[in-house]
Design a protein around this motif. Structure first.
Motif, PDB file in Angstrom:
ATOM      1  N   VAL A 164       0.837  -1.208   0.000  1.00  0.00           N
ATOM      2  CA  VAL A 164       0.000   0.000   0.000  1.00  0.00           C
ATOM      3  C   VAL A 164       0.864   1.246   0.000  1.00  0.00           C
ATOM      4  N   ARG A 165       1.885   1.256   0.842  1.00  0.00           N
ATOM      5  CA  ARG A 165       2.741   2.447   0.940  1.00  0.00           C
ATOM      6  C   ARG A 165       3.667   2.585  -0.273  1.00  0.00           C
ATOM      7  N   GLY A 166       4.091   1.463  -0.827  1.00  0.00           N
ATOM      8  CA  GLY A 166       5.028   1.520  -1.952  1.00  0.00           C
ATOM      9  C   GLY A 166       4.367   1.736  -3.301  1.00  0.00           C
ATOM     10  N   LEU A 167       3.176   1.173  -3.489  1.00  0.00           N
ATOM     11  CA  LEU A 167       2.493   1.290  -4.773  1.00  0.00           C
ATOM     12  C   LEU A 167       1.509   2.454  -4.817  1.00  0.00           C
ATOM     13  N   GLY A 168       0.983   2.850  -3.642  1.00  0.00           N
ATOM     14  CA  GLY A 168      -0.106   3.811  -3.609  1.00  0.00           C
ATOM     15  C   GLY A 168      -1.428   3.070  -3.715  1.00  0.00           C
ATOM     16  N   LEU A 169      -2.493   3.703  -3.270  1.00  0.00           N
ATOM     17  CA  LEU A 169      -3.774   2.999  -3.160  1.00  0.00           C
ATOM     18  C   LEU A 169      -4.313   2.576  -4.526  1.00  0.00           C
ATOM     19  N   SER A 170      -4.181   3.411  -5.558  1.00  0.00           N
ATOM     20  CA  SER A 170      -4.717   3.063  -6.879  1.00  0.00           C
ATOM     21  C   SER A 170      -3.965   1.888  -7.496  1.00  0.00           C
ATOM     22  N   LEU A 202      12.390  -9.085   0.750  1.00  0.00           N
ATOM     23  CA  LEU A 202      12.640  -8.630  -0.627  1.00  0.00           C
ATOM     24  C   LEU A 202      11.752  -7.452  -1.012  1.00  0.00           C
ATOM     25  N   LEU A 203      10.477  -7.497  -0.609  1.00  0.00           N
ATOM     26  CA  LEU A 203       9.595  -6.370  -0.901  1.00  0.00           C
ATOM     27  C   LEU A 203      10.064  -5.113  -0.176  1.00  0.00           C
ATOM     28  N   GLY A 204      10.547  -5.278   1.059  1.00  0.00           N
ATOM     29  CA  GLY A 204      11.069  -4.139   1.811  1.00  0.00           C
ATOM     30  C   GLY A 204      12.279  -3.516   1.136  1.00  0.00           C
ATOM     31  N   VAL A 205      13.147  -4.367   0.600  1.00  0.00           N
ATOM     32  CA  VAL A 205      14.335  -3.871  -0.109  1.00  0.00           C
ATOM     33  C   VAL A 205      13.922  -3.104  -1.368  1.00  0.00           C
ATOM     34  N   LEU A 206      12.992  -3.673  -2.128  1.00  0.00           N
ATOM     35  CA  LEU A 206      12.508  -2.992  -3.336  1.00  0.00           C
ATOM     36  C   LEU A 206      11.846  -1.653  -2.996  1.00  0.00           C
ATOM     37  N   PHE A 207      11.116  -1.628  -1.888  1.00  0.00           N
ATOM     38  CA  PHE A 207      10.477  -0.385  -1.448  1.00  0.00           C
ATOM     39  C   PHE A 207      11.521   0.684  -1.142  1.00  0.00           C
ATOM     40  N   HIS A 217      13.093   2.076  -4.200  1.00  0.00           N
ATOM     41  CA  HIS A 217      12.104   2.681  -5.111  1.00  0.00           C
ATOM     42  C   HIS A 217      11.959   1.869  -6.398  1.00  0.00           C
ATOM     43  N   ARG A 218      12.045   0.551  -6.279  1.00  0.00           N
ATOM     44  CA  ARG A 218      11.892  -0.347  -7.419  1.00  0.00           C
ATOM     45  C   ARG A 218      10.636  -1.218  -7.302  1.00  0.00           C
ATOM     46  N   LEU A 219       9.760  -0.872  -6.369  1.00  0.00           N
ATOM     47  CA  LEU A 219       8.579  -1.687  -6.129  1.00  0.00           C
ATOM     48  C   LEU A 219       7.482  -1.342  -7.139  1.00  0.00           C
ATOM     49  N   THR A 220       7.138  -2.307  -7.984  1.00  0.00           N
ATOM     50  CA  THR A 220       6.057  -2.173  -8.955  1.00  0.00           C
ATOM     51  C   THR A 220       5.188  -3.426  -8.871  1.00  0.00           C
TER      52      THR A 220
END
Length: 430
Positions: A38-44, A169-174, A177-180
């Motif tokens: 939620v925080r990395g991608l945004g709600l949309s 891994l998701l935390g690292v990507l976050f 700034h590589r979380l998609t």
């Protein structure tokens, strides 16, 4: 002192404790994953991820009802270890066939959905999504296999590798700034694949065509009823969410999914129950028949329902603050949705006890019919409710479906128990 230490070691080594620890890892990791996404991608964007993830959950729902649930229930009814070993090897063969079919259907279904909604079917996304679906399903089957063969300790380290690895891994990507959406699905695929590969190499899992056919012969009746029933149950909530997303937009679906994720820690009890209670119910059935398993499940269900009612009542007093703390002020408006989510989960508790009861006595048709009732109620109400109440309408329709589901199961078991009681009485008189 030594006696106390021995008691603690015995408790830590018990099946129940290991299952609870395992579920704490899974549910806690899923909760942390939801917050990061939620925080990395945004709600949309999280809403779009949710729509794709719902398809993965659908495939897992089919697998759970079609393969894993019959494996756990019938495996617990096996009288000797060798019989259970042949049975689960056959279940592994069914799982391999299912995953090949699931890969084709989920990717094709995703392409069709994107074309219908005007989205672009990008190759990078489809590759990541397809890999995530297959490897997630295989790892989830493996964890159910461990419970079936009585090796709950192995599920703990395997799920730790998969789910905690996913959070890391998701935390690292976050942070980078590589979380998609695409990288998120690759993380699911990589961590699930590593855990499954390591587990199968240790267990030396394999199967023959004969074992696969024999297991399918044993599970076919239960699998078909539970498979259809679970998909109807999927429609009650996840199907309503997809319809709601079409009416109210992806942001509404993301908000509903985020509130559902808040209740993730409660899934510790629900998922641990899925892995322990059917096995215990099978043991009670072998020991004392229908009366014994009925008494156990109704007693267990009453205690759990009371505990959840108290917990959910307390959480509902702080739902808005709770959402704002974990997700930010944007989610405060979904406090009412969270409260209805808790009601939905509260109703799910007694529904599952009745489901275990019907599974154990090998009478799964009432489960199928109750799911039809729930799906018809939910899907007939979701469109008008979302139009009038927005995201809240999605959960309102799902709750209405749950109420119909529970009422039918109570009525069906009343009929079954009265028939069983008459048969027992007639046998004694003769």
């Amino acid at each position: 002192m030594n006696r106390r230490a021995a008691r603690w070691r015995e408790l830590a080594g018990s099946r129940s404790a290991q299952t609870i620890v395992d579920q704490i890892i899974v549910s806690g990791s899923n909760f942390a994953t939801g917050v990061i996404l939620v925080r990395g991608l945004g709600l949309s964007e999280f809403g779009r991820f949710t729509v794709a993830y719902v398809v993965l959950l659908l495939a897992n729902s089919v697998q759970l009802s079609f393969i894993s649930s019959p494996m756990i229930t019938l495996g617990a009814l096996c009288s000797i270890a060798e019989e259970r070993r042949r049975f689960v090897r056959g279940a592994f063969g069914i799982q391999l066939i299912f995953c090949a079919i699931a890969l084709v259907l989920t990717v094709a279904g995703t392409i069709i959905y994107l074309l219908v909604t005007g989205g672009a079917a990008q190759g990078g996304f489809l590759l990541a999504f397809g890999a995530a679906v297959v490897l997630y399903l295989m790892q989830d089957w493996l964890r159910r296999y461990y419970f079936t063969v009585g090796n709950a300790a192995a599920s703990v380290w395997n799920d730790a590798l998969s789910y905690l690895g996913q959070v890391v891994l998701l935390g690292v990507l976050f942070l980078l700034h590589r979380l998609t959406i695409v990288t998120a699905f690759w993380v699911i695929a990589v961590t699930s694949g590593m855990a499954f590969a390591l587990g199968t190499s240790i267990e030396r899992l394999g199967c023959t065509l004969r074992e696969t056919r024999e297991t399918w012969r044993q599970t076919r009746g239960i699998s078909i009823d539970l498979g259809i029933a679970n998909q109807l149950q999927w429609l009650v909530y996840q199907g309503a969410m997809l319809i709601g997303a079409g009416v109210a937009g992806a942001q509404a679906a993301g908000g509903v999914r985020a509130t559902q994720n808040v209740i993730g820690p409660v899934n510790i009890a629900y998922q641990a129950m899925e892995n322990i209670v059917p096995i215990r119910a099978g043991e009670e059935m072998r020991r004392g028949g229908i009366r014994s398993v009925t008494a156990f499940l109704l007693r267990f269900g009453a205690v759990g329902f009371a505990a959840l009612l108290i917990l959910f009542s307390l959480v509902s007093l702080f739902s808005a603050r709770f959402l704002a703390f974990f997700y930010g002020q944007e989610l405060r408006m979904y406090a009412g949705v969270l409260n209805l989510q808790m009601l939905y989960f509260l109703l799910a508790w007694p529904i599952r006890q009745f489901t275990f009861l019907f599974r154990t006595v090998k009478n799964t048709r009432p489960i199928l019919i109750s799911s039809i009732v729930a799906a018809v109620i939910s899907l007939s109400l979701v469109y008008p409710m979302v139009h009038s109440s927005g995201a809240l309408g999605i959960v309102m329709a799902a709750v209405a479906g749950q109420i119909g589901n529970l009422l039918y199961l109570i009525l069906a078991w009343t009929r079954v128990s009265s028939t069983t009681g008459t048969e027992v009485l007639s046998t004694r008189m003769s």
